[in-house]
Scaffold this motif. Sequence first.
Motif, PDB file in Angstrom:
ATOM      1  N   LYS A   1       0.831  -1.208   0.000  1.00 56.37           N
ATOM      2  CA  LYS A   1       0.000   0.000   0.000  1.00 56.37           C
ATOM      3  C   LYS A   1       0.866   1.259   0.000  1.00 56.37           C
ATOM      4  O   LYS A   1       0.532   2.259  -0.648  1.00 56.37           O
ATOM      5  N   PHE A   2       1.993   1.214   0.724  1.00 56.02           N
ATOM      6  CA  PHE A   2       2.867   2.386   0.812  1.00 56.02           C
ATOM      7  C   PHE A   2       3.837   2.486  -0.364  1.00 56.02           C
ATOM      8  O   PHE A   2       4.614   3.438  -0.447  1.00 56.02           O
ATOM      9  N   GLY A   3       3.811   1.496  -1.267  1.00 57.76           N
ATOM     10  CA  GLY A   3       4.621   1.590  -2.472  1.00 57.76           C
ATOM     11  C   GLY A   3       5.885   0.774  -2.493  1.00 57.76           C
ATOM     12  O   GLY A   3       6.689   0.901  -3.434  1.00 57.76           O
ATOM     13  N   ALA A   4       6.101  -0.074  -1.491  1.00 55.70           N
ATOM     14  CA  ALA A   4       7.286  -0.936  -1.506  1.00 55.70           C
ATOM     15  C   ALA A   4       7.128  -2.016  -2.578  1.00 55.70           C
ATOM     16  O   ALA A   4       6.024  -2.491  -2.835  1.00 55.70           O
ATOM     17  N   GLU A   5       8.231  -2.404  -3.199  1.00 57.56           N
ATOM     18  CA  GLU A   5       8.236  -3.560  -4.100  1.00 57.56           C
ATOM     19  C   GLU A   5       8.606  -4.802  -3.291  1.00 57.56           C
ATOM     20  O   GLU A   5       9.553  -4.768  -2.502  1.00 57.56           O
ATOM     21  N   LEU A   6       7.884  -5.893  -3.509  1.00 56.58           N
ATOM     22  CA  LEU A   6       8.172  -7.157  -2.842  1.00 56.58           C
ATOM     23  C   LEU A   6       8.469  -8.205  -3.899  1.00 56.58           C
ATOM     24  O   LEU A   6       7.599  -8.537  -4.713  1.00 56.58           O
ATOM     25  N   LEU A   7       9.691  -8.714  -3.902  1.00 60.22           N
ATOM     26  CA  LEU A   7      10.123  -9.687  -4.898  1.00 60.22           C
ATOM     27  C   LEU A   7      10.347 -11.041  -4.234  1.00 60.22           C
ATOM     28  O   LEU A   7      10.913 -11.120  -3.142  1.00 60.22           O
ATOM     29  N   THR A   8       9.911 -12.108  -4.890  1.00 56.54           N
ATOM     30  CA  THR A   8      10.122 -13.454  -4.375  1.00 56.54           C
ATOM     31  C   THR A   8      11.099 -14.210  -5.263  1.00 56.54           C
ATOM     32  O   THR A   8      11.408 -13.793  -6.376  1.00 56.54           O
ATOM     33  N   THR A   9      11.554 -15.348  -4.753  1.00 58.34           N
ATOM     34  CA  THR A   9      12.497 -16.259  -5.433  1.00 58.34           C
ATOM     35  C   THR A   9      13.745 -15.514  -5.897  1.00 58.34           C
ATOM     36  O   THR A   9      14.292 -15.814  -6.957  1.00 58.34           O
ATOM     37  N   CYS A  10      14.190 -14.568  -5.104  1.00 51.78           N
ATOM     38  CA  CYS A  10      15.427 -13.828  -5.402  1.00 51.78           C
ATOM     39  C   CYS A  10      16.486 -14.259  -4.392  1.00 51.78           C
ATOM     40  O   CYS A  10      16.465 -13.819  -3.238  1.00 51.78           O
ATOM     41  N   GLU A  11      17.375 -15.136  -4.801  1.00 50.19           N
ATOM     42  CA  GLU A  11      18.420 -15.611  -3.905  1.00 50.19           C
ATOM     43  C   GLU A  11      19.640 -14.694  -4.012  1.00 50.19           C
ATOM     44  O   GLU A  11      20.246 -14.571  -5.079  1.00 50.19           O
ATOM     45  N   VAL A  12      19.988 -14.054  -2.911  1.00 49.59           N
ATOM     46  CA  VAL A  12      21.108 -13.126  -2.883  1.00 49.59           C
ATOM     47  C   VAL A  12      22.395 -13.907  -2.661  1.00 49.59           C
ATOM     48  O   VAL A  12      22.475 -14.762  -1.777  1.00 49.59           O
ATOM     49  N   THR A  13      23.390 -13.593  -3.455  1.00 49.32           N
ATOM     50  CA  THR A  13      24.672 -14.313  -3.354  1.00 49.32           C
ATOM     51  C   THR A  13      25.844 -13.418  -3.015  1.00 49.32           C
ATOM     52  O   THR A  13      26.926 -13.918  -2.710  1.00 49.32           O
ATOM     53  N   GLY A  14      25.668 -12.100  -3.077  1.00 40.55           N
ATOM     54  CA  GLY A  14      26.815 -11.238  -2.808  1.00 40.55           C
ATOM     55  C   GLY A  14      26.415  -9.810  -2.511  1.00 40.55           C
ATOM     56  O   GLY A  14      25.343  -9.341  -2.903  1.00 40.55           O
ATOM     57  N   LEU A  15      27.297  -9.118  -1.798  1.00 39.98           N
ATOM     58  CA  LEU A  15      27.125  -7.712  -1.466  1.00 39.98           C
ATOM     59  C   LEU A  15      28.436  -6.996  -1.756  1.00 39.98           C
ATOM     60  O   LEU A  15      29.500  -7.442  -1.323  1.00 39.98           O
ATOM     61  N   GLU A  16      28.354  -5.904  -2.502  1.00 38.05           N
ATOM     62  CA  GLU A  16      29.555  -5.169  -2.884  1.00 38.05           C
ATOM     63  C   GLU A  16      29.379  -3.688  -2.589  1.00 38.05           C
ATOM     64  O   GLU A  16      28.253  -3.167  -2.569  1.00 38.05           O
ATOM     65  N   VAL A  17      30.518  -3.014  -2.360  1.00 34.44           N
ATOM     66  CA  VAL A  17      30.515  -1.569  -2.177  1.00 34.44           C
ATOM     67  C   VAL A  17      31.078  -0.940  -3.439  1.00 34.44           C
ATOM     68  O   VAL A  17      32.172  -1.283  -3.892  1.00 34.44           O
ATOM     69  N   ASN A  18      30.309  -0.035  -4.010  1.00 32.13           N
ATOM     70  CA  ASN A  18      30.749   0.662  -5.223  1.00 32.13           C
ATOM     71  C   ASN A  18      30.560   2.157  -5.003  1.00 32.13           C
ATOM     72  O   ASN A  18      29.525   2.723  -5.336  1.00 32.13           O
ATOM     73  N   GLY A  19      31.576   2.778  -4.408  1.00 31.51           N
ATOM     74  CA  GLY A  19      31.463   4.180  -4.055  1.00 31.51           C
ATOM     75  C   GLY A  19      30.399   4.371  -2.994  1.00 31.51           C
ATOM     76  O   GLY A  19      30.424   3.725  -1.936  1.00 31.51           O
ATOM     77  N   SER A  20      29.440   5.234  -3.245  1.00 28.52           N
ATOM     78  CA  SER A  20      28.373   5.482  -2.280  1.00 28.52           C
ATOM     79  C   SER A  20      27.207   4.503  -2.411  1.00 28.52           C
ATOM     80  O   SER A  20      26.289   4.531  -1.603  1.00 28.52           O
ATOM     81  N   SER A  21      27.251   3.655  -3.405  1.00 24.83           N
ATOM     82  CA  SER A  21      26.163   2.691  -3.594  1.00 24.83           C
ATOM     83  C   SER A  21      26.550   1.327  -3.044  1.00 24.83           C
ATOM     84  O   SER A  21      27.727   0.988  -2.935  1.00 24.83           O
ATOM     85  N   ARG A  22      25.526   0.563  -2.694  1.00 25.14           N
ATOM     86  CA  ARG A  22      25.696  -0.804  -2.215  1.00 25.14           C
ATOM     87  C   ARG A  22      25.021  -1.721  -3.225  1.00 25.14           C
ATOM     88  O   ARG A  22      23.832  -1.558  -3.533  1.00 25.14           O
ATOM     89  N   VAL A  23      25.770  -2.676  -3.774  1.00 26.10           N
ATOM     90  CA  VAL A  23      25.279  -3.527  -4.854  1.00 26.10           C
ATOM     91  C   VAL A  23      24.951  -4.909  -4.309  1.00 26.10           C
ATOM     92  O   VAL A  23      25.784  -5.552  -3.678  1.00 26.10           O
ATOM     93  N   VAL A  24      23.720  -5.363  -4.555  1.00 23.98           N
ATOM     94  CA  VAL A  24      23.258  -6.690  -4.141  1.00 23.98           C
ATOM     95  C   VAL A  24      23.184  -7.573  -5.381  1.00 23.98           C
ATOM     96  O   VAL A  24      22.496  -7.235  -6.353  1.00 23.98           O
TER      97      VAL A  24
END
Length: 558
Positions: free
Chosen positions: A301-324
């Motif tokens: 209702k507040f506008g969040a996106e909800l995604l399923t079957t998304c298996e996260v395998t890594g987290l990276e730092v790229n300057g000021s952004s965080r990459v999943v």
Amino acid sequence: MDQAAGPARTVILTVDDDPGVSRAVARDLRRRYGELYRIVRAESGESALAALRELKLRGAPVAVIVADYRMPKMNGLEFLERALDIHPGARRVLLTAYADTDAAIDAINIVDLDHYLLKPWEPPEEKLYPVLDDLLLAWRAGDHRPVTVTKVVGHRWSARSTAVREFLARNQVPYRWYSSEDPEGLRLLSAAGQEGLRLPLVIAPDGTALIEPEDRELAARVGLATTPTTDFYDLVIIGGGPAGLGAAVYGASEGLRTVLVERSATGGQAGQSSRIENYLGFPDGVSGAQLTDRARRQALKFGAELLTTCEVTGLEVNGSSRVVRFSDGSAVAAHSVILATGVSYRQLDAPRVSELTGCGVFYGSALTEAAACQGQDVYIVGGANSAGQAAIYLARSAKSVTVLARERSLSTSMSHYLLQQVDETPTISVRAHTVVDAAHGSRHLEQITLRDTATGHTELVDAQWMFVFIGAAPLTDWLEGMVLRDSRGFILTGPDLTADGRPPPDWELDRSPYHLETNVPGVFVAGDARAESAKRVASAVGEGAMAVMLVHRYLEQS
């Protein structure tokens, strides 16, 4: 149950055990709304629930439910609470006498009651129709398009069939189950050109036949979102349990572009709970599925996106952004990340258990299997709250429920209110100092070997159903080398990172990490994955909200 023609028409359902009152309500409703709506009448809570389930399977939308308060066996509040699980979008009205108005007022909090009407409601033009008009107007403002039911053909002892049913149920996807041995199941298999050697067969709403589908393929076919709409957000939340859903609600409601990614289904372990009775604001308890569904709808209702079957395998730092990064090679970036990955049930390490998982051996409540346990002997392995909740739920229909606890007493790991209910339920027995040494069976579980850890004595018992709750492990291995964790894999945050008075390695900011912040600036943790967390639903939701507050602080200073 009275029925009108036109299965696709939107339904107004009324239930009252007094035939005269029931007919009078239906008459007044048909007079005003009969041309546009199908009026369904029932004379008991059970028959009304049966009608609601049938309408759900047919994809017929239910706009309003009018229920009398005083009904035998199941009163109006109990009925409306159960109806909420079947048709959560329907508007709910309680029909009550003046003497019961206090109960009606209490129901506003218990079952999200939309309105209560006093009997008699004459004249309806003044006391009934204006209320229904407003509720129907509010209902039509939402999206209630009919959903064609997904069909699943499988076998009782097929592990993948069980997994598909659990996936659909936990994601609130309506489906109908057909046994591969029943005539209708055989007809569906034949129509799909299958002989039943590979199960399950899933027939998607568009008529596509899927054989043993993986979760991601299944999710896409039944209309679940699996890919983000953009490649950059303010906030990425990893994990859809209470902490993740709490963060999604608060993040999206406060204007952050928010996406929540979940590898299986929202709700986490709490979503599999048959009854949560110590959560604030629900004095009569709430099922994990019901709480999860409400939280999902609130976040959307507040506008969040909800995604399923998304298996996260890594987290990276790229300057000021965080990459999943995801297992399929795709990625999404954001200014900030909240890790709400939760925990997974520890596996029972005993011979034949892994081979029989899904075929009589289940981890967690596996509520889709509860109906099949009717009249059966059920074993529950574990002694914490989740085991107690499952025992009480299954004891409603099972012949007997035996709780196998390694400890001397359940009081060391189970909340007091659950202990009382376990003690007061005659069909539940507790065997202390007992573990499972082995499982036995060919296609499905048939027996288990029990061992008394105090005496060493072993015993072979017949068992077709075993539910395992033996603790949990954090889902954090994919963070190795990026985020600091303790010896058990739980994520360190805030003060735990600066216990020696020094900042964590490679920390470049002139401030210490915030309370829920990891050693990576802008990456926060909420819920069970955090070291020394409380492991309770309420605290997880609270941490999700607190993490969003800290995200705001981080973004303001970045």
